[in-house]
Motif scaffolding. Structure first.
Motif, PDB file in Angstrom:
ATOM      1  N   UNK A  76       2.244  41.360 -48.317  1.00 50.25           N
ATOM      2  CA  UNK A  76       1.535  42.425 -49.031  1.00 50.25           C
ATOM      3  C   UNK A  76       2.445  42.925 -50.148  1.00 50.25           C
ATOM      4  N   UNK A  77       1.838  43.459 -51.181  1.00 55.79           N
ATOM      5  CA  UNK A  77       2.599  43.921 -52.343  1.00 55.79           C
ATOM      6  C   UNK A  77       2.706  45.437 -52.352  1.00 55.79           C
ATOM      7  N   UNK A  78       3.939  45.914 -52.343  1.00 55.38           N
ATOM      8  CA  UNK A  78       4.190  47.342 -52.519  1.00 55.38           C
ATOM      9  C   UNK A  78       4.233  47.643 -54.008  1.00 55.38           C
ATOM     10  N   UNK A  79       3.803  48.838 -54.392  1.00 57.83           N
ATOM     11  CA  UNK A  79       3.761  49.222 -55.804  1.00 57.83           C
ATOM     12  C   UNK A  79       4.777  50.325 -56.057  1.00 57.83           C
ATOM     13  N   UNK A  80       5.374  50.275 -57.238  1.00 60.65           N
ATOM     14  CA  UNK A  80       6.353  51.292 -57.622  1.00 60.65           C
ATOM     15  C   UNK A  80       6.205  51.586 -59.106  1.00 60.65           C
ATOM     16  N   UNK A  81       6.359  52.861 -59.462  1.00 66.43           N
ATOM     17  CA  UNK A  81       6.195  53.312 -60.840  1.00 66.43           C
ATOM     18  C   UNK A  81       7.452  54.061 -61.243  1.00 66.43           C
ATOM     19  N   UNK A  82       8.328  53.388 -62.009  1.00 68.58           N
ATOM     20  CA  UNK A  82       9.598  53.980 -62.432  1.00 68.58           C
ATOM     21  C   UNK A  82       9.703  53.940 -63.948  1.00 68.58           C
ATOM     22  N   UNK A  83      10.048  55.088 -64.540  1.00 65.99           N
ATOM     23  CA  UNK A  83      10.298  55.156 -65.983  1.00 65.99           C
ATOM     24  C   UNK A  83       9.147  54.564 -66.782  1.00 65.99           C
ATOM     25  N   UNK A  84       7.934  54.968 -66.413  1.00 63.78           N
ATOM     26  CA  UNK A  84       6.723  54.532 -67.116  1.00 63.78           C
ATOM     27  C   UNK A  84       6.491  53.026 -67.028  1.00 63.78           C
ATOM     28  N   UNK A 180      -3.205  43.641 -64.715  1.00 58.07           N
ATOM     29  CA  UNK A 180      -2.285  42.920 -63.831  1.00 58.07           C
ATOM     30  C   UNK A 180      -2.376  43.459 -62.402  1.00 58.07           C
ATOM     31  N   UNK A 181      -2.413  44.787 -62.270  1.00 55.89           N
ATOM     32  CA  UNK A 181      -2.543  45.397 -60.948  1.00 55.89           C
ATOM     33  C   UNK A 181      -3.895  45.059 -60.320  1.00 55.89           C
ATOM     34  N   UNK A 182      -4.942  45.104 -61.134  1.00 54.75           N
ATOM     35  CA  UNK A 182      -6.283  44.800 -60.634  1.00 54.75           C
ATOM     36  C   UNK A 182      -6.346  43.362 -60.124  1.00 54.75           C
ATOM     37  N   UNK A 183      -5.705  42.459 -60.825  1.00 58.66           N
ATOM     38  CA  UNK A 183      -5.698  41.059 -60.421  1.00 58.66           C
ATOM     39  C   UNK A 183      -4.953  40.876 -59.101  1.00 58.66           C
ATOM     40  N   UNK A 184      -3.843  41.601 -58.917  1.00 56.25           N
ATOM     41  CA  UNK A 184      -3.067  41.467 -57.685  1.00 56.25           C
ATOM     42  C   UNK A 184      -3.695  42.164 -56.502  1.00 56.25           C
ATOM     43  N   UNK A 185      -4.549  43.156 -56.761  1.00 54.25           N
ATOM     44  CA  UNK A 185      -5.147  43.922 -55.678  1.00 54.25           C
ATOM     45  C   UNK A 185      -6.272  43.150 -54.989  1.00 54.25           C
ATOM     46  N   UNK A 186      -6.890  42.213 -55.699  1.00 53.08           N
ATOM     47  CA  UNK A 186      -7.983  41.434 -55.111  1.00 53.08           C
ATOM     48  C   UNK A 186      -7.560  40.678 -53.862  1.00 53.08           C
ATOM     49  N   UNK A 187      -6.516  39.836 -53.946  1.00 54.53           N
ATOM     50  CA  UNK A 187      -6.055  39.125 -52.743  1.00 54.53           C
ATOM     51  C   UNK A 187      -5.583  40.065 -51.643  1.00 54.53           C
ATOM     52  N   UNK A 188      -5.019  41.208 -52.014  1.00 54.65           N
ATOM     53  CA  UNK A 188      -4.559  42.158 -51.002  1.00 54.65           C
ATOM     54  C   UNK A 188      -5.748  42.723 -50.208  1.00 54.65           C
ATOM     55  N   UNK A 189      -6.858  42.964 -50.892  1.00 54.14           N
ATOM     56  CA  UNK A 189      -8.068  43.411 -50.193  1.00 54.14           C
ATOM     57  C   UNK A 189      -8.541  42.348 -49.204  1.00 54.14           C
ATOM     58  N   UNK A 190      -8.454  41.085 -49.606  1.00 52.52           N
ATOM     59  CA  UNK A 190      -8.883  39.998 -48.724  1.00 52.52           C
ATOM     60  C   UNK A 190      -8.037  39.947 -47.457  1.00 52.52           C
ATOM     61  N   UNK A 191      -6.720  40.147 -47.610  1.00 48.81           N
ATOM     62  CA  UNK A 191      -5.828  40.134 -46.444  1.00 48.81           C
ATOM     63  C   UNK A 191      -6.190  41.262 -45.486  1.00 48.81           C
ATOM     64  N   UNK A 211      -8.220  48.930 -39.429  1.00 40.18           N
ATOM     65  CA  UNK A 211      -7.941  48.288 -40.710  1.00 40.18           C
ATOM     66  C   UNK A 211      -9.109  48.431 -41.680  1.00 40.18           C
ATOM     67  N   UNK A 212     -10.304  48.750 -41.153  1.00 41.37           N
ATOM     68  CA  UNK A 212     -11.459  48.952 -42.041  1.00 41.37           C
ATOM     69  C   UNK A 212     -11.242  50.161 -42.949  1.00 41.37           C
ATOM     70  N   UNK A 213     -10.559  51.198 -42.428  1.00 41.87           N
ATOM     71  CA  UNK A 213     -10.257  52.373 -43.264  1.00 41.87           C
ATOM     72  C   UNK A 213      -9.329  52.000 -44.409  1.00 41.87           C
ATOM     73  N   UNK A 214      -8.332  51.172 -44.088  1.00 41.87           N
ATOM     74  CA  UNK A 214      -7.408  50.733 -45.144  1.00 41.87           C
ATOM     75  C   UNK A 214      -8.162  49.898 -46.177  1.00 41.87           C
ATOM     76  N   UNK A 215      -9.074  49.068 -45.708  1.00 40.68           N
ATOM     77  CA  UNK A 215      -9.854  48.242 -46.631  1.00 40.68           C
ATOM     78  C   UNK A 215     -10.700  49.109 -47.561  1.00 40.68           C
TER      79      UNK A 215
END
Length: 311
Positions: A76-84, A180-191, A211-215
């Motif tokens: 799974x991919x963790x997201x981070x937002x640093x310095x814009x 880019x984020x939208x593209x990466x989020x698709x497979x994560x939803x499938x998992x 896990x349905x709540x997370x989905x």
């Protein structure tokens, strides 16, 4: 590599990896490792070669769920937002019957913030740990989404107040990050959906329903990013409109200035003719009279244009 025995959310550090081979009567083992530790972990836990290869790869990993004989391999991919700037960091998880192994290349905040949650909820199984980890990772997308929204609002305000050429680069860059984020989020939803619906022997049936709540949260995030993408399109139109308006404003000012100077040029042109017998040519105050007429005419036209809001 950090080896911990977890029982009812209470952590006990262990020194030797061999201590984790025997299933405990209660609780489970959590091994927090980096990619260099795989040389020791692979033969110990019989990790599949393809899963280890994915962990070691320098390429960006697609979220996935692989089912092997003795364990599951989950990315799974963790997201981070640093310095814009936005980063995605892969969290590789090996889930066994009595253990869970997390392998990362960089520090992941969700693993650090998860410890008090494990203690508070008295977590006693690796599948429960997996659920809370993925839930924390998905929730962090909402935090990043809020920061993206604030950044979009500020950019919109800047464009409306004072448009700059650099704003276009910001719009293009931010839109690319959102796509880019939208593209990466698709497979994560499938998992996450697979963890919810597929028959998985290493995950408790009652827990699997959560896990349905997370989905649902992942779907909301995906829809939010769609909205942000549309907003970026609106921002680009606002930028182009602002640039056009600014160009029209400049042309209007230039036109007004030209209009003001046209009669002045006419007057100076007449008195610049070199005829021998010109009216008022020998008059002592002719020059000052002409300058006064020019000044009065220019000021009068300027005031008229200002009153009509033309300049």
């Amino acid at each position: 590599m950090k080896i911990r025995y977890v029982n009812q959310g209470v952590f006990t550090s262990l020194d030797h990896i061999e201590d984790t081979l025997t299933p405990p009567e209660e609780g489970f083992y959590w091994i927090d490792a980096d990619v260099d530790d795989l040389a020791v972990l692979q033969p110990t836990f019989h990790m599949h070669d393809l899963a280890v290869e994915d962990c070691l790869s320098d390429e960006e990993q697609r979220p996935k769920l692989e089912i092997y004989e003795s364990h599951y391999f989950i990315v799974v991919n963790s997201i981070r937002f640093d310095d814009e700037e936005i980063f995605l960091r892969a969290v590789n998880v090996f889930l066994g019957r009595h253990y869970i192994i997390t392998v990362t290349k960089q520090k992941v905040n969700e693993l650090r913030t998860l410890k008090p949650i494990l203690w508070e909820q008295e977590v006693n199984s690796p599948d429960r740990f997996l659920y809370l980890l993925i839930d924390s990772i998905v929730d962090n997308y909402f935090t990043v989404g809020d920061r993206l929204e604030a950044r979009i609002e500020k950019l919109e305000e800047d464009i409306l107040m004072h448009t700059k050429k650099s704003h276009l680069n910001e719009i293009i860059g931010l839109r690319s990050e959102i796509l880019w984020l939208k593209k990466g989020l698709g497979p994560q939803k499938e998992v996450i959906n697979t963890l919810n619906k597929k028959d998985l022997r290493l995950i408790d049936d009652q827990l699997q329903k959560y896990f349905s709540d997370i989905y649902e949260n992942a779907v909301k995030i995906s829809e939010t990013f769609d909205t942000y993408r549309d907003l970026m399109g609106n921002l680009r139109e606002a930028y182009q409109s602002s640039i056009s308006n600014r160009a029209n404003e400049i042309m209007r000012v230039f036109t007004a200035i030209t209009t003001v100077f046209m009669p002045l040029t006419l007057i100076t042109g007449i008195y610049g003719m070199n005829f021998k017998n010109m009216p008022e040519l020998d008059y002592e105050y002719s020059y000052f009279i002409v300058i006064g007429i020019i000044a009065a005419l220019g000021i009068t036209m300027y005031l008229i244009f200002r009153k009509k809001d033309w300049i």
